[in-house]
Design a protein around this motif. Structure first.
Motif, PDB file in Angstrom:
ATOM      1  N   ASN A 107      26.293  75.687   6.466  1.00  0.00           N
ATOM      2  CA  ASN A 107      27.610  75.078   6.695  1.00  0.00           C
ATOM      3  C   ASN A 107      28.119  74.986   8.023  1.00  0.00           C
ATOM      4  N   ALA A 108      28.147  76.352   8.725  1.00  0.00           N
ATOM      5  CA  ALA A 108      28.366  76.241  10.129  1.00  0.00           C
ATOM      6  C   ALA A 108      27.557  75.174  10.976  1.00  0.00           C
ATOM      7  N   LEU A 109      26.347  75.007  10.721  1.00  0.00           N
ATOM      8  CA  LEU A 109      25.596  73.907  11.428  1.00  0.00           C
ATOM      9  C   LEU A 109      26.104  72.595  11.061  1.00  0.00           C
ATOM     10  N   ILE A 110      26.748  72.309   9.984  1.00  0.00           N
ATOM     11  CA  ILE A 110      27.410  70.877   9.564  1.00  0.00           C
ATOM     12  C   ILE A 110      28.645  70.883   9.836  1.00  0.00           C
ATOM     13  N   GLN A 111      29.453  72.016   9.654  1.00  0.00           N
ATOM     14  CA  GLN A 111      31.025  71.831   9.602  1.00  0.00           C
ATOM     15  C   GLN A 111      31.536  72.140  11.274  1.00  0.00           C
ATOM     16  N   ARG A 112      30.998  72.677  11.874  1.00  0.00           N
ATOM     17  CA  ARG A 112      31.541  73.459  13.223  1.00  0.00           C
ATOM     18  C   ARG A 112      30.745  72.801  14.357  1.00  0.00           C
ATOM     19  N   THR A 113      30.155  71.550  14.232  1.00  0.00           N
ATOM     20  CA  THR A 113      29.229  71.107  15.387  1.00  0.00           C
ATOM     21  C   THR A 113      29.784  69.664  15.451  1.00  0.00           C
ATOM     22  N   ARG A 114      30.148  69.185  16.750  1.00  0.00           N
ATOM     23  CA  ARG A 114      30.178  67.484  17.174  1.00  0.00           C
ATOM     24  C   ARG A 114      29.142  67.353  18.142  1.00  0.00           C
ATOM     25  N   TYR A 115      28.337  66.178  17.436  1.00  0.00           N
ATOM     26  CA  TYR A 115      27.354  65.706  18.230  1.00  0.00           C
ATOM     27  C   TYR A 115      27.221  64.305  18.069  1.00  0.00           C
ATOM     28  N   SER A 116      26.444  63.602  18.867  1.00  0.00           N
ATOM     29  CA  SER A 116      26.150  62.193  18.775  1.00  0.00           C
ATOM     30  C   SER A 116      24.752  61.841  18.539  1.00  0.00           C
ATOM     31  N   LEU A 117      24.397  61.408  17.450  1.00  0.00           N
ATOM     32  CA  LEU A 117      22.891  61.054  17.125  1.00  0.00           C
ATOM     33  C   LEU A 117      22.980  59.796  16.425  1.00  0.00           C
ATOM     34  N   ASN A 118      21.874  58.848  16.894  1.00  0.00           N
ATOM     35  CA  ASN A 118      22.049  57.519  15.933  1.00  0.00           C
ATOM     36  C   ASN A 118      21.204  57.764  14.737  1.00  0.00           C
ATOM     37  N   THR A 119      21.123  56.784  13.881  1.00  0.00           N
ATOM     38  CA  THR A 119      20.364  56.938  12.621  1.00  0.00           C
ATOM     39  C   THR A 119      18.976  57.512  12.474  1.00  0.00           C
ATOM     40  N   GLN A 120      18.303  56.822  13.578  1.00  0.00           N
ATOM     41  CA  GLN A 120      16.825  57.405  13.519  1.00  0.00           C
ATOM     42  C   GLN A 120      16.776  59.033  13.864  1.00  0.00           C
ATOM     43  N   GLN A 121      17.541  59.178  14.871  1.00  0.00           N
ATOM     44  CA  GLN A 121      17.577  60.631  15.437  1.00  0.00           C
ATOM     45  C   GLN A 121      18.086  61.562  14.357  1.00  0.00           C
ATOM     46  N   GLN A 122      19.024  61.503  13.551  1.00  0.00           N
ATOM     47  CA  GLN A 122      19.203  62.127  12.357  1.00  0.00           C
ATOM     48  C   GLN A 122      18.307  62.175  11.502  1.00  0.00           C
ATOM     49  N   LYS A 123      17.492  60.980  11.130  1.00  0.00           N
ATOM     50  CA  LYS A 123      16.470  61.175  10.054  1.00  0.00           C
ATOM     51  C   LYS A 123      15.192  61.832  10.456  1.00  0.00           C
ATOM     52  N   ILE A 124      14.890  61.903  11.863  1.00  0.00           N
ATOM     53  CA  ILE A 124      13.955  62.865  12.457  1.00  0.00           C
ATOM     54  C   ILE A 124      14.306  64.278  12.306  1.00  0.00           C
ATOM     55  N   ILE A 125      15.498  64.645  12.644  1.00  0.00           N
ATOM     56  CA  ILE A 125      15.887  66.163  12.458  1.00  0.00           C
ATOM     57  C   ILE A 125      15.755  66.350  11.131  1.00  0.00           C
ATOM     58  N   LEU A 126      16.191  65.531   9.922  1.00  0.00           N
ATOM     59  CA  LEU A 126      16.483  65.988   8.757  1.00  0.00           C
ATOM     60  C   LEU A 126      15.019  66.106   8.156  1.00  0.00           C
ATOM     61  N   TYR A 127      13.951  65.155   8.633  1.00  0.00           N
ATOM     62  CA  TYR A 127      12.882  65.298   8.086  1.00  0.00           C
ATOM     63  C   TYR A 127      12.149  66.631   8.527  1.00  0.00           C
ATOM     64  N   LEU A 128      12.197  66.914   9.857  1.00  0.00           N
ATOM     65  CA  LEU A 128      11.837  68.092  10.200  1.00  0.00           C
ATOM     66  C   LEU A 128      12.311  69.233   9.290  1.00  0.00           C
ATOM     67  N   ILE A 129      13.612  69.330   9.236  1.00  0.00           N
ATOM     68  CA  ILE A 129      14.106  70.474   8.517  1.00  0.00           C
ATOM     69  C   ILE A 129      13.860  70.376   7.114  1.00  0.00           C
ATOM     70  N   SER A 130      13.280  69.407   6.461  1.00  0.00           N
ATOM     71  CA  SER A 130      12.712  69.262   5.037  1.00  0.00           C
ATOM     72  C   SER A 130      11.271  70.062   5.023  1.00  0.00           C
ATOM     73  N   LYS A 131      10.776  70.051   6.085  1.00  0.00           N
ATOM     74  CA  LYS A 131       9.317  70.666   6.169  1.00  0.00           C
ATOM     75  C   LYS A 131       9.279  72.501   6.176  1.00  0.00           C
ATOM     76  N   ILE A 132      10.768  72.717   6.686  1.00  0.00           N
ATOM     77  CA  ILE A 132      10.861  74.181   6.404  1.00  0.00           C
ATOM     78  C   ILE A 132      10.568  74.729   5.242  1.00  0.00           C
ATOM     79  N   LYS A 133       9.689  75.927   5.051  1.00  0.00           N
ATOM     80  CA  LYS A 133       9.569  76.583   3.713  1.00  0.00           C
ATOM     81  C   LYS A 133      10.409  77.781   3.591  1.00  0.00           C
TER      82      LYS A 133
END
Length: 209
Positions: A26-52
């Protein structure tokens, strides 16, 4: 290969990838301020979804850019290749702060990336500093299926969905308009009027969510 995979082939594998879990503190979600476009966010979330769940380190994740496009519903072509390459460059360059009660930590999204041109394969590693916010989370974290955000076209929709999801156990959250604009990276003149901000950002995000 299991029975389902052999019967349904690529469609089954595609659906399986889309249903992988995104797990973030939640800290990564709630306590951060960043500027990413839609594709950049999807790349990051795609990578995070690969974490086991049993990963002890943020590994180098290896996948084909064409597979990424298929999972995200993007038609792959030369222009998309150039856009994705630029997005990864920006993810490396766009550092941001994670603020907690104990410490403020400066983080970049991507530590390393290699694109193999002959087969469009990508090898990429998330920034090591993200490790405590993505691995072995036991409390104060948010989980959702990657597919929940893949249909969203607005960067504000993804950010707002994830933020609200992180407060699901509480049930509600109160924000001022200025706080919401900061969260959604909407401090520009085009969003100065409430009606413009509501129509261009909030209403569109709620519709997509």
């Amino acid at each position: 290969m299991d029975i389902q995979t052999s019967l349904f082939g690529d469609d089954y594998l595609l659906e399986e990838e889309r249903n992988q879990l995104v797990v973030k503190s939640n800290a990564l979600i709630q306590r951060t301020r960043y500027s990413l476009n839609t594709q950049q966010q999807k790349i990051i979330l795609y990578l995070i979804s690969k974490i086991k769940p049993d990963d002890d380190e943020l590994r180098e994740y290896d996948f084909d850019l064409k597979d990424f496009c298929r999972v995200c519903g993007i038609e792959y072509n030369g222009k998309n290749y150039a856009n994705i390459k630029e997005s990864i460059l920006q993810l490396h360059a766009k550092a941001f702060w994670i603020e907690t009660e104990e410490v403020d930590t400066l983080v970049s999204w991507v530590q390393k990336a290699i694109i193999y041109k002959k087969d469009t394969r990508l090898r990429i590693r998330l920034d090591e500093t993200l490790k405590p916010f993505l691995l072995h989370l036991r409390e104060q974290f948010t989980t959702y299926e990657l597919s929940n955000i893949l249909c969203m076209r607005s960067k504000h929709s993804i950010r707002l969905y994830e933020y609200l999801k992180s407060f699901l156990s509480i049930g509600k959250i109160r924000l001022s308009v200025d706080e919401l604009k900061t969260l959604l990276d909407c401090q520009g003149k085009g969003y100065a009027r409430w009606n413009n901000f509501r129509q261009m950002v909030i209403d569109k995000a709620l519709q997509e969510i």
